[in-house]
Write a protein that holds these residues in place. Structure first.
Motif, PDB file in Angstrom:
ATOM      1  N   GLY A  28       0.693  -1.143  -0.064  1.00 54.62           N
ATOM      2  CA  GLY A  28       0.140  -0.171   0.024  1.00 54.62           C
ATOM      3  C   GLY A  28       0.930   1.231  -0.169  1.00 54.62           C
ATOM      4  N   ALA A  29       0.183   2.467  -0.338  1.00 47.66           N
ATOM      5  CA  ALA A  29       0.932   3.716  -0.452  1.00 47.66           C
ATOM      6  C   ALA A  29       1.678   3.951   0.720  1.00 47.66           C
ATOM      7  CB  ALA A  29       0.158   4.686  -0.710  1.00 47.66           C
ATOM      8  N   GLY A  30       1.214   3.784   1.853  1.00 49.43           N
ATOM      9  CA  GLY A  30       1.889   3.953   3.295  1.00 49.43           C
ATOM     10  C   GLY A  30       3.175   3.377   3.516  1.00 49.43           C
ATOM     11  N   ARG A  31       3.169   2.021   3.436  1.00 50.71           N
ATOM     12  CA  ARG A  31       4.335   1.188   3.589  1.00 50.71           C
ATOM     13  C   ARG A  31       5.411   1.735   2.411  1.00 50.71           C
ATOM     14  NH1 ARG A  31       8.574  -0.016   6.000  1.00 50.71           N
ATOM     15  NH2 ARG A  31       9.407  -2.142   5.657  1.00 50.71           N
ATOM     16  N   LEU A  32       4.880   1.916   1.049  1.00 54.87           N
ATOM     17  CA  LEU A  32       5.845   2.247  -0.014  1.00 54.87           C
ATOM     18  C   LEU A  32       6.475   3.276   0.322  1.00 54.87           C
ATOM     19  CD1 LEU A  32       3.907   0.504  -2.951  1.00 54.87           C
ATOM     20  CD2 LEU A  32       5.416  -0.554  -1.633  1.00 54.87           C
ATOM     21  N   ASN A  33       5.883   4.478   0.817  1.00 55.80           N
ATOM     22  CA  ASN A  33       6.563   5.711   0.856  1.00 55.80           C
ATOM     23  C   ASN A  33       7.543   5.563   1.950  1.00 55.80           C
ATOM     24  OD1 ASN A  33       5.368   8.042  -0.310  1.00 55.80           O
ATOM     25  ND2 ASN A  33       3.497   7.652   0.645  1.00 55.80           N
ATOM     26  N   GLU A  34       7.362   4.630   2.999  1.00 56.20           N
ATOM     27  CA  GLU A  34       8.487   4.678   3.960  1.00 56.20           C
ATOM     28  C   GLU A  34       9.830   4.018   3.164  1.00 56.20           C
ATOM     29  OE1 GLU A  34       7.310   1.958   7.164  1.00 56.20           O
ATOM     30  OE2 GLU A  34       5.582   3.301   7.556  1.00 56.20           O
ATOM     31  N   LEU A  35       9.696   2.837   2.179  1.00 53.55           N
ATOM     32  CA  LEU A  35      10.534   2.345   1.633  1.00 53.55           C
ATOM     33  C   LEU A  35      11.185   3.314   0.661  1.00 53.55           C
ATOM     34  CD1 LEU A  35       8.893  -1.123   1.380  1.00 53.55           C
ATOM     35  CD2 LEU A  35      10.843  -0.413   2.733  1.00 53.55           C
ATOM     36  N   LEU A  36      10.561   3.918  -0.104  1.00 49.77           N
ATOM     37  CA  LEU A  36      11.040   4.970  -0.959  1.00 49.77           C
ATOM     38  C   LEU A  36      11.669   6.062  -0.625  1.00 49.77           C
ATOM     39  CD1 LEU A  36       7.839   4.830  -3.502  1.00 49.77           C
ATOM     40  CD2 LEU A  36      10.092   4.345  -4.342  1.00 49.77           C
ATOM     41  N   GLN A  37      11.194   6.440   0.881  1.00 53.54           N
ATOM     42  CA  GLN A  37      11.894   7.509   1.283  1.00 53.54           C
ATOM     43  C   GLN A  37      13.396   7.211   1.775  1.00 53.54           C
ATOM     44  OE1 GLN A  37      10.757   8.901   5.386  1.00 53.54           O
ATOM     45  NE2 GLN A  37      11.063  10.981   4.995  1.00 53.54           N
ATOM     46  N   GLN A  38      13.411   6.108   2.362  1.00 53.90           N
ATOM     47  CA  GLN A  38      14.896   5.440   2.555  1.00 53.90           C
ATOM     48  C   GLN A  38      15.605   5.414   1.446  1.00 53.90           C
ATOM     49  OE1 GLN A  38      14.020   1.537   4.546  1.00 53.90           O
ATOM     50  NE2 GLN A  38      12.665   2.294   6.024  1.00 53.90           N
TER      51      GLN A  38
ATOM     52  N   VAL B 204      15.025   7.110  -1.543  1.00 55.79           N
ATOM     53  CA  VAL B 204      15.377   8.388  -2.378  1.00 55.79           C
ATOM     54  C   VAL B 204      15.858   9.633  -1.555  1.00 55.79           C
ATOM     55  CG1 VAL B 204      14.257  10.089  -3.918  1.00 55.79           C
ATOM     56  CG2 VAL B 204      13.646   7.647  -3.893  1.00 55.79           C
ATOM     57  N   THR B 205      15.600   9.555  -0.244  1.00 57.82           N
ATOM     58  CA  THR B 205      15.648  10.863   0.689  1.00 57.82           C
ATOM     59  C   THR B 205      16.372   9.983   1.945  1.00 57.82           C
ATOM     60  OG1 THR B 205      14.080  12.036  -0.510  1.00 57.82           O
ATOM     61  CG2 THR B 205      15.306  13.152   1.413  1.00 57.82           C
ATOM     62  N   PRO B 206      17.399   9.416   2.038  1.00 59.61           N
ATOM     63  CA  PRO B 206      17.538   8.719   3.231  1.00 59.61           C
ATOM     64  C   PRO B 206      17.886   9.562   4.530  1.00 59.61           C
ATOM     65  CG  PRO B 206      19.422   8.478   1.728  1.00 59.61           C
ATOM     66  CD  PRO B 206      18.287   9.073   1.111  1.00 59.61           C
ATOM     67  N   GLY B 207      17.969   9.246   5.740  1.00 57.33           N
ATOM     68  CA  GLY B 207      18.447  10.251   6.729  1.00 57.33           C
ATOM     69  C   GLY B 207      19.942  10.594   6.724  1.00 57.33           C
ATOM     70  N   ARG B 208      20.404  11.632   6.830  1.00 52.73           N
ATOM     71  CA  ARG B 208      21.819  12.028   7.004  1.00 52.73           C
ATOM     72  C   ARG B 208      22.139  12.912   8.468  1.00 52.73           C
ATOM     73  NH1 ARG B 208      21.967  14.616   1.828  1.00 52.73           N
ATOM     74  NH2 ARG B 208      22.902  16.253   3.194  1.00 52.73           N
ATOM     75  N   PRO B 209      23.217  12.740   8.970  1.00 52.46           N
ATOM     76  CA  PRO B 209      23.547  13.228  10.404  1.00 52.46           C
ATOM     77  C   PRO B 209      23.532  15.016  10.120  1.00 52.46           C
ATOM     78  CG  PRO B 209      25.141  11.536  10.020  1.00 52.46           C
ATOM     79  CD  PRO B 209      24.209  11.689   8.879  1.00 52.46           C
ATOM     80  N   ASP B 210      23.727  15.287   8.953  1.00 54.09           N
ATOM     81  CA  ASP B 210      23.856  16.778   8.596  1.00 54.09           C
ATOM     82  C   ASP B 210      22.585  17.331   8.006  1.00 54.09           C
ATOM     83  OD1 ASP B 210      24.213  15.325   6.268  1.00 54.09           O
ATOM     84  OD2 ASP B 210      25.217  16.912   5.090  1.00 54.09           O
ATOM     85  N   LEU B 211      21.612  16.565   8.197  1.00 55.84           N
ATOM     86  CA  LEU B 211      20.223  16.912   7.412  1.00 55.84           C
ATOM     87  C   LEU B 211      19.207  16.835   8.623  1.00 55.84           C
ATOM     88  CD1 LEU B 211      19.210  17.511   4.336  1.00 55.84           C
ATOM     89  CD2 LEU B 211      18.135  14.893   4.751  1.00 55.84           C
ATOM     90  N   PRO B 212      18.507  18.138   8.743  1.00 59.84           N
ATOM     91  CA  PRO B 212      17.659  18.355   9.993  1.00 59.84           C
ATOM     92  C   PRO B 212      16.326  17.383   9.544  1.00 59.84           C
ATOM     93  CG  PRO B 212      17.644  20.301   8.459  1.00 59.84           C
ATOM     94  CD  PRO B 212      18.851  19.466   8.034  1.00 59.84           C
ATOM     95  N   GLU B 213      15.661  17.009  10.366  1.00 60.79           N
ATOM     96  CA  GLU B 213      14.477  16.234  10.175  1.00 60.79           C
ATOM     97  C   GLU B 213      13.537  16.470  11.302  1.00 60.79           C
ATOM     98  OE1 GLU B 213      15.282  11.660  11.633  1.00 60.79           O
ATOM     99  OE2 GLU B 213      15.959  12.051   9.608  1.00 60.79           O
ATOM    100  N   LYS B 214      12.270  16.381  10.817  1.00 53.70           N
ATOM    101  CA  LYS B 214      11.187  16.483  11.979  1.00 53.70           C
ATOM    102  C   LYS B 214      10.262  15.063  12.051  1.00 53.70           C
ATOM    103  CE  LYS B 214       8.269  17.904  14.937  1.00 53.70           C
ATOM    104  NZ  LYS B 214       8.521  17.927  16.247  1.00 53.70           N
ATOM    105  N   ARG B 215      10.353  14.597  13.253  1.00 55.17           N
ATOM    106  CA  ARG B 215       9.343  13.254  13.473  1.00 55.17           C
ATOM    107  C   ARG B 215       8.096  13.607  13.873  1.00 55.17           C
ATOM    108  NH1 ARG B 215      10.736   7.932  13.578  1.00 55.17           N
ATOM    109  NH2 ARG B 215      12.721   8.421  13.227  1.00 55.17           N
ATOM    110  N   PHE B 216       6.978  13.297  13.019  1.00 57.92           N
ATOM    111  CA  PHE B 216       5.573  13.590  13.570  1.00 57.92           C
ATOM    112  C   PHE B 216       4.694  12.246  13.539  1.00 57.92           C
ATOM    113  CE2 PHE B 216       1.167  15.187  12.951  1.00 57.92           C
ATOM    114  CZ  PHE B 216       1.384  16.289  13.933  1.00 57.92           C
ATOM    115  N   GLY B 217       4.190  11.909  14.653  1.00 56.27           N
ATOM    116  CA  GLY B 217       3.242  10.921  14.610  1.00 56.27           C
ATOM    117  C   GLY B 217       4.353   9.680  14.104  1.00 56.27           C
ATOM    118  N   GLY B 218       3.909   8.831  13.192  1.00 57.97           N
ATOM    119  CA  GLY B 218       4.556   7.864  12.545  1.00 57.97           C
ATOM    120  C   GLY B 218       5.545   8.242  11.493  1.00 57.97           C
ATOM    121  N   ARG B 219       5.735   9.429  11.208  1.00 55.02           N
ATOM    122  CA  ARG B 219       6.391  10.053   9.940  1.00 55.02           C
ATOM    123  C   ARG B 219       7.615  10.727  10.011  1.00 55.02           C
ATOM    124  NH1 ARG B 219       1.191  10.591   7.996  1.00 55.02           N
ATOM    125  NH2 ARG B 219       0.961  12.876   8.206  1.00 55.02           N
ATOM    126  N   VAL B 220       8.572  10.911   9.497  1.00 55.02           N
ATOM    127  CA  VAL B 220       9.684  11.561   9.407  1.00 55.02           C
ATOM    128  C   VAL B 220       9.851  12.658   8.114  1.00 55.02           C
ATOM    129  CG1 VAL B 220      12.202  11.740   9.540  1.00 55.02           C
ATOM    130  CG2 VAL B 220      11.054   9.924  10.754  1.00 55.02           C
TER     131      VAL B 220
END
Length: 741
Positions: A569-579, A581-597
């Motif tokens: 489903g779109a919810g799970r695929l978004n998590e995998l695609l974000q990892q 296409v736009t993976p987290g990096r120590p120098d990149l600010p991020e905001k966690r909200f609910g279950g999303r980053v």
């Protein structure tokens, strides 16, 4: 109660928070030194990192996580040490203070810091880098935080999430507790994100009886608004009563009684006899007032436009069409097919017309021809589409400016339009593309703004999914025996026949399976297992298509799923695609909200209509990219596909969802170079012909289906079940409830 224990500590980090019920897993520093952190679990609703907590609860032991403390309730204690105060202020609790500023303030004021902010906030200007403007903002944010805290403590026992508590406070301010205690069902109507079920839970907690008429009336209105989310403009009375009994678990007699009370209230509901959507005996339709008004108004406006004697393009009443079409062919370099000629004549000589047809049948060229001829006679032409992307495409096609319908009408906060019957658009011809996306409420606003004597042309593919909002406007306008003239283009042009995307779209629409062998623009990757199909779709979108076709994974490739939930489903695929296409990096600010980053560079979409944002509102389905994330100001910035920079406070992030993958429903009106569609048996109930057809027709160059042949076969065979409940076609023919009296 004897084994209740008390634990005090500083909240160091939240490792998990369920936005729905407030259940939280967190780590606290109990001051035992050696950097030891203890796990606490429970309803830590509204607790902020850096706060000192006094928690009551019980000790337990978890097989995996060891010793932990289950919190029954807690109170916050303001930190007393400079280090604690610095951590508290730098946690993002107060807008305008980040870690750097927290350090400066505590260095200057020491342990008196919180006392100064509370009682002498003007003194904050003593801190280097803090001017009067920022000082004022910090003082206001501190006050608001205190007030929100009070509301949160009250709501804590009711299990309302932090973000909703903040929204309740923003809506009612100091009256929040009073509204929640005395009129909890108001919340469902007034506060986005609170449905009847949450309001009902609150009402129960504040002691409103299960069989209270207020509860039953609110439940019936909720059932109607739920059905409008599924596309219905009304519900048959019998179905509404049955839904009400099931939802509310009360007697049928009480539901019937409360429905009668709602029908007697001018702002409640409207009951009217209409033809059954399935044919057969007429039904008593129950409408929420705005949908009834809009249906009557839209039908009346269309009929008025058709009947008016005035004509703002009189030149086309007695034009020499042979000559005009010959001139047009020299301008465009191609002549029109007979059915295209008919569409051109209709649009320019009739006041309201509809042009429909599938991909490759020449809708775009026909529209361009209509606009060319109208302009040649100095007509004022206005072009619009429901989404930013569709408007851009219309502008490229015609060489004229095009805007979204919302911008064209200049919708204001609250949703009223600057242009309406009293102040119509200054246009001789209004052309609206992707009209299958127009829901009842937006179509009504649009048609109201068309001046008497002006021509309105609606262009769209009626075989696509209907609008996300309520109604089936395009289908109702095309209904047999209706007053609106229409042309359906059916001939696929030769150059379009070379395209596997176009060919297969038409095959799917005719109930034939798509061809997937030997095509350069249409592929099938067979994977019968749903979870594996999801992973494969991600690999295709993020890695294989960019490598083989040179397309950008974020900008050019869109994953479209039949549903939101599930392993593909779109919810799970978004998590995998974000990892990917736009993976987290120590120098990149991020905001966690609910279950999303959220991160800078994320592809996101707006999931509700918000008339208060941007120049003319930001609407459900608007897509953009996160371009800024300021942890101090607690703000995230999105650049939308309408070229607008929109700011979101962190407590508004539930209006945004990631859009690397989206449901096929949400993709309407958009076009992408490449589309990847997981079609799996896990989405069995959703698999329908118009769903797959809509997904395939979103692609300009390339379609990749990932999944099982069985699921594709099911989608191709299954014609959408049941019509939406709408009576627009009946009203367009001049019908009213009195016909059945």
């Amino acid at each position: 109660m004897s084994n209740m224990a008390v634990l005090e500590g500083v909240l160091e980090r939240i490792t998990y928070a369920n936005e729905e019920n407030g259940y939280t897993v967190a780590r606290v520093d109990t001051g035992r030194g050696a950097g030891d952190l203890l796990t606490v679990v429970g309803a830590l609703l509204g607790a902020q990192v850096g706060e000192s907590l006094r928690m009551e609860g019980r000790w337990s032991s978890h097989s995996q996580y060891g010793k932990q403390f289950t919190v029954e309730n807690y109170t916050t204690v303001l930190p007393a040490t400079v280090q604690g105060i610095r951590r508290y202020l730098g946690s993002g609790l107060i807008k305008g203070i980040g870690p750097v500023m927290a350090d400066r303030i505590t260095t200057h004021f020491g342990v008196e810091t919180l006392d100064i902010i509370e009682n002498e906030p003007k003194r904050l200007v003593e801190v280097p880098g803090l001017g009067p403007k920022r000082t004022k903002m910090i003082a206001a944010a501190w006050e608001e935080q205190k007030a929100i805290k009070e509301v949160m403590v009250f709501l804590q026992g009711v299990g309302v999430s932090t973000s909703i508590a903040v929204r309740i406070y923003k809506k009612y301010a100091d009256a929040s507790i009073s509204v929640v205690r005395n009129q909890p069902y108001r919340l469902a109507a007034d506060v986005w994100g609170i449905g009847f079920l949450t309001a009902d839970r609150i009402a129960q907690a504040v002691g409103i009886p299960h069989d209270s008429p207020e509860r039953v009336r609110a439940g019936l209105q909720y059932a109607l608004s739920q059905s409008s989310d599924q596309g219905h403009c009304y519900l048959p009375e019998e179905r509404l009563i049955a839904d009400g009994v099931k939802l509310l678990q009360v007697d049928t007699g009480l539901v019937i009684e409360c429905l009668a009370e709602l029908a007697a209230d001018p702002e409640g509901v409207v009951r009217e006899k209409v033809p059954s959507p399935e044919g057969g005996e007429p039904v008593t339709a129950v409408y929420l007032v705005p949908f009834h008004r809009a249906e009557l108004s839209l039908a009346g406006q269309v009929r008025r436009l058709l009947r008016t004697e005035e004509d703002r393009m009189p030149a086309f009443q007695d034009v020499d069409w042979t000559k005009a079409l010959a001139w047009l062919a020299t301008r465009t370099g191609a002549s029109l097919a007979p059915e295209q000629e008919e569409a051109v004549r209709l649009a320019l000589s009739r006041k309201v017309a509809v042009l429909t047809g599938g991909p490759g049948c020449g809708k775009s060229f026909t529209v361009r021809s209509i606009v060319e001829l109208a302009r040649a006679k100095k007509a004022k032409v206005v072009l619009a589409a429901p989404t930013g992307r569709a408007a851009k495409r219309l502008a490229e096609l015609t060489g004229a400016e095009a805007s979204t319908v919302h911008r064209l009408l200049e919708l204001k906060p609250g949703g009223d339009a600057a242009y309406d019957r009293d102040r119509p658009l200054d246009a001789d011809l209004v052309v609206v593309d992707e009209a299958s996306m127009l829901d009842l409420l937006l179509a009504n606003k649009l048609v109201k703004a068309v001046a008497p004597g002006a021509h309105l042309l609606l262009v769209g593919d009626v075989d696509q999914l209907p609008s996300v909002g309520a109604g089936e406007v395009l289908r109702d306008l095309l209904a047999e025996g209706g007053p609106v003239p229409a042309v359906r283009l059916t001939r696929i042009f030769r150059q379009a026949q070379q395209s596997g995307v176009v060919t297969n779209a038409h095959r799917i629409n005719e109930g034939k399976p798509p061809l997937t062998d030997g095509l350069s623009d249409f592929f099938l990757f067979v994977e019968d297992e749903t979870e594996e199909a999801g992973k494969l779709a991600v690999d295709v979108a993020a890695r294989r298509i960019p490598a083989k076709f040179g397309l950008d994974a974020r900008r050019d490739v869109q994953v479209l799923a039949p549903m939101h939930r599930g392993p593909a489903g779109a919810g799970r695929l978004n998590e995998l695609l974000q990892q990917a296409v736009t993976p987290g990096r120590p120098d990149l600010p991020e905001k966690r909200f609910g279950g999303r980053v959220f991160r800078v560079g994320d592809k996101v979409t707006q999931i509700r209509n918000n008339y208060d944002k941007g120049e003319n509102g930001v609407f459900n389905g608007t897509v953009g990219v996160v371009t800024g994330l300021d942890l101090d100001e607690q703000k995230l910035t999105v650049h939308t596909d309408e070229d607008e920079e929109i700011g979101y406070d962190f407590d508004e992030l539930d209006e945004l969802a990631h859009a690397y993958a989206m449901t096929i429903h949400r993709s309407q009106g958009s076009e992408y170079p490449a589309v990847v569609v997981p079609v799996t048996t896990g989405a069995w109930m959703m698999l329908q012909r118009n769903l797959l057809y809509t997904a395939v027709t979103r692609a300009k160059k390339l379609v990749v289906l990932v999944g099982s042949r069985k699921a594709i076969g099911q989608a191709v065979r299954t014609v959408s079940a049941g019509r939406r409940c709408t009576a627009l076609d009946f009203r367009l023919r001049g019908g009213s409830g009195e016909d059945f009296a």
